[in-house]
Design an enzyme around this catalytic site. Structure first.
Site, PDB file in Angstrom:
ATOM      1  N   GLU A 357       0.705  -1.132   0.435  1.00 37.36           N
ATOM      2  CA  GLU A 357       0.458   0.541  -0.021  1.00 37.36           C
ATOM      3  C   GLU A 357       0.772   1.737  -0.155  1.00 37.36           C
ATOM      4  OE1 GLU A 357      -4.104   0.684   1.971  1.00 37.36           O
ATOM      5  OE2 GLU A 357      -2.595   1.808   3.334  1.00 37.36           O
ATOM      6  N   HIS A 388       6.310 -26.920   3.672  1.00 37.35           N
ATOM      7  CA  HIS A 388       5.366 -28.096   3.073  1.00 37.35           C
ATOM      8  C   HIS A 388       4.324 -27.345   2.576  1.00 37.35           C
ATOM      9  CE1 HIS A 388       6.748 -30.959   5.949  1.00 37.35           C
ATOM     10  NE2 HIS A 388       6.325 -29.594   6.521  1.00 37.35           N
ATOM     11  N   LYS A 515     -13.434   2.378  -3.321  1.00 31.89           N
ATOM     12  CA  LYS A 515     -14.082   2.073  -3.013  1.00 31.89           C
ATOM     13  C   LYS A 515     -16.078   3.526  -3.232  1.00 31.89           C
ATOM     14  CE  LYS A 515     -11.003   2.934   1.681  1.00 31.89           C
ATOM     15  NZ  LYS A 515     -11.071   4.091   2.511  1.00 31.89           N
TER      16      LYS A 515
END
Length: 549
Positions: A357, A388, A515
């Protein structure tokens, strides 16, 4: 303005790579027996080892020359003293001020802002004392037992990271209190909490810098509706069951947050840098104000080191410059964060926001389109689990990935009982895996060179190319002070990289775009008519949803 990639210092680094390093692998560089001593750096609780990176002492010297070309020491000074480093929003970025000691002074616009910071921390401490002594009571008169942090981004990731990492430092209060987190817009997290918490004894902390964040306010609205199923007096619900943390006192009051239950933020605090402020309420509730202050003190010590140490021995500066080397000269566009301690399981998520960001930008301060790569893609997982999972790609994939290995040196007390011995053995096993994996990534099949010639097996399913660079970060132990230093180290690393790239790491306009567009699509999806005003894909998806409703 000259782009950094057109400077003599940048060109010198490129020539150095082409002439001295491009044909070499990292393992060859260990012919220098002093390599670890030359390329590892220590400050208080932290040791950074860059010796498994594809670079030399000369590389660091040239990178420091690049730092001087952008006047990095002056940029650091400007950051720490409150200059307007957030150029697009015309304000400082003073998260470092949040961790100043009480005796320190920082004047901003004629005002000692540390007095305001300390005042808010004292108000927060008084709230914590009321809660933990059983004096803060819900609508039925019962003491508060559960605190739910409602935030998103830094308002969630920061407190969540620290609360998990420092769980063993939690305080056993006379009135036991548990902390919880909910951030997702879809309501799944809050609804799960509603099923197990008691509305009579639950307190919600609404954290939103602007107090307009739809994710947080949606969860808050659901929380209020849940509470009012059990008590219809909204005035009591608002006063006894909600705390607000924001820059926007008016919005908090309009929502219903009682004036005495509001904690203040400032516009010079970015959300992803806010855990050091009253946003850390849940942290301080869990580990106590004394330990919260230790967290601040650790970061404060790193701030002073960042501001005062020579560039050649400055951990955040060197860390950031190595990041520049990998991203812009070695062409590495991916970064894995690999903590070898499960207490740091949220650290990779925290750093994905902090770095991407901040530095996911494509124009300079002067709004010029950048000609070079900026922030790499970050991801990660607790190291033993990741072994793993995606280590297969690290060891045998086609992409170069830079890795940060992070581990505490000490984990458990010196073994006495059989239980203690078993835990100590597990910690030794974890450290052994940490060091073995960074070594294997560097050496690849050269580890077996005494038995075979690796080049003969380059087409084999069991061939490991190696030459994957990594940094190892060791903490003497994981405690509030050292965690403060670790987080601040990465914060300042981000700033160093942004300074070299000439970008603003303190705005996030890309976040805002989504937004704004969501408001349009929400209006459309709630309408009763067929949607046709967007692109074909969006129209089709939303109409499908409406048909299924």
């Amino acid at each position: 303005m000259t782009m950094i990639n057109n400077t003599p210092q940048w060109q010198s680094l490129q020539s150095h790579l082409d002439l001295d390093l491009v044909e070499k692998n990292i393992a060859e560089l260990f012919h220098n027996k002093q390599r670890f001593e030359d390329l590892s750096f220590e400050f208080e609780q932290l040791l950074l080892d860059f010796s498994k990176q594809k670079l030399t002492k000369d590389t660091l010297k040239k990178l420091i020359q690049l730092a001087h070309a952008v006047e990095l020491p002056s940029q650091i000074h400007n950051l720490l003293t409150g200059k307007l480093v957030n150029t697009t929003e015309n304000r400082p970025a003073l998260h470092s001020a949040l961790r100043m000691q009480e005796s320190e002074t920082l004047i901003l616009a004629g005002e000692n802002i540390n007095q305001n910071i300390q005042t808010e921390l004292k108000i927060m401490q008084a709230m914590i004392e009321r809660i933990t002594q059983g004096h803060w009571r819900g609508f039925s008169g019962k003491p508060i037992t559960d605190i739910v942090n409602l935030g998103v981004g830094g308002s969630d990731l920061g407190p969540l990271l620290v609360c998990e990492a420092l769980d063993e430092f939690k305080v056993n209060y006379a009135n036991p209190v548990s902390v919880h987190f909910a951030s997702t817009m879809d309501g799944s997290q809050v609804s799960s909490l509603f099923e197990k918490l008691n509305p009579e004894t639950t307190l919600f902390v609404l954290v939103s810098k602007s107090f307009t964040t739809i994710d947080t306010l949606s969860n808050a609205a659901s929380a209020k509706a849940w509470l009012m199923n059990h008590c219809q007096d909204e005035r009591i619900i608002n006063k006894q069951h909600f705390i607000g943390i924001s820059t926007n006192e008016k919005k908090m009051a309009e929502w219903g947050i009682h004036r005495d239950h509001q904690l203040k933020l400032w516009d010079w605090v970015g959300g992803r840098f806010s855990l050091w402020s009253t946003v850390g309420l849940t942290i301080a509730l869990k580990i106590g104000m004394g330990n919260f202050r230790q967290l601040l003190d650790g970061a404060n010590a790193l701030d002073k080191h960042f501001g005062q140490a020579e560039l050649s021995n400055n951990l955040p500066v060197l860390f950031g410059l190595v990041g520049i080397w990998n991203a812009n000269f070695l062409g590495i566009s991916a970064q894995a964060i690999l903590p070898y301690d499960a207490r740091l399981k949220y650290f990779p998520s925290y750093l994905t926001q902090l770095e991407m960001e901040s530095n996911g930008k494509s124009v300079t301060h002067a709004a010029e389109k950048i000609e070079y790569d900026t922030c790499p893609v970050l991801w990660g997982e607790v190291g033993p689990n990741a072994q793993h999972a995606f280590y297969q790609l690290l060891h045998q994939g086609t992409r170069k990935v830079a890795c940060d290995f992070i581990a505490p040196v000490k984990r458990f007390a010196i073994a006495e009982s059989e239980h203690d011995k078993a835990l100590q053995e597990q910690h030794a096993l974890t450290l052994a895996n940490c060091f073995a994996q960074s070594r294997a990534l560097m050496l690849g099949s050269q580890i077996e060179s005494s038995q075979c010639e690796p080049s003969k097996f380059e087409s084999s399913h069991q061939f490991y190319p190696g030459n994957q660079p990594s940094t190892t970060i060791l903490l003497k132990e994981l405690n509030p002070f050292s965690l403060g230093q670790l987080i601040a180290l990465y914060e300042h690393k981000v700033f160093v990289m942004a300074a070299i790239w000439g970008i603003n790491p303190f705005d996030q306009w890309g976040v805002e775009l989504g937004k704004v567009m969501a408001k349009e699509t929400l209006t459309a999806i709630k309408s009763e008519t067929e949607i046709n005003q967007f692109d074909g894909s969006t129209n089709g998806l939303m109409n499908y949803v409406k048909q299924q409703a």
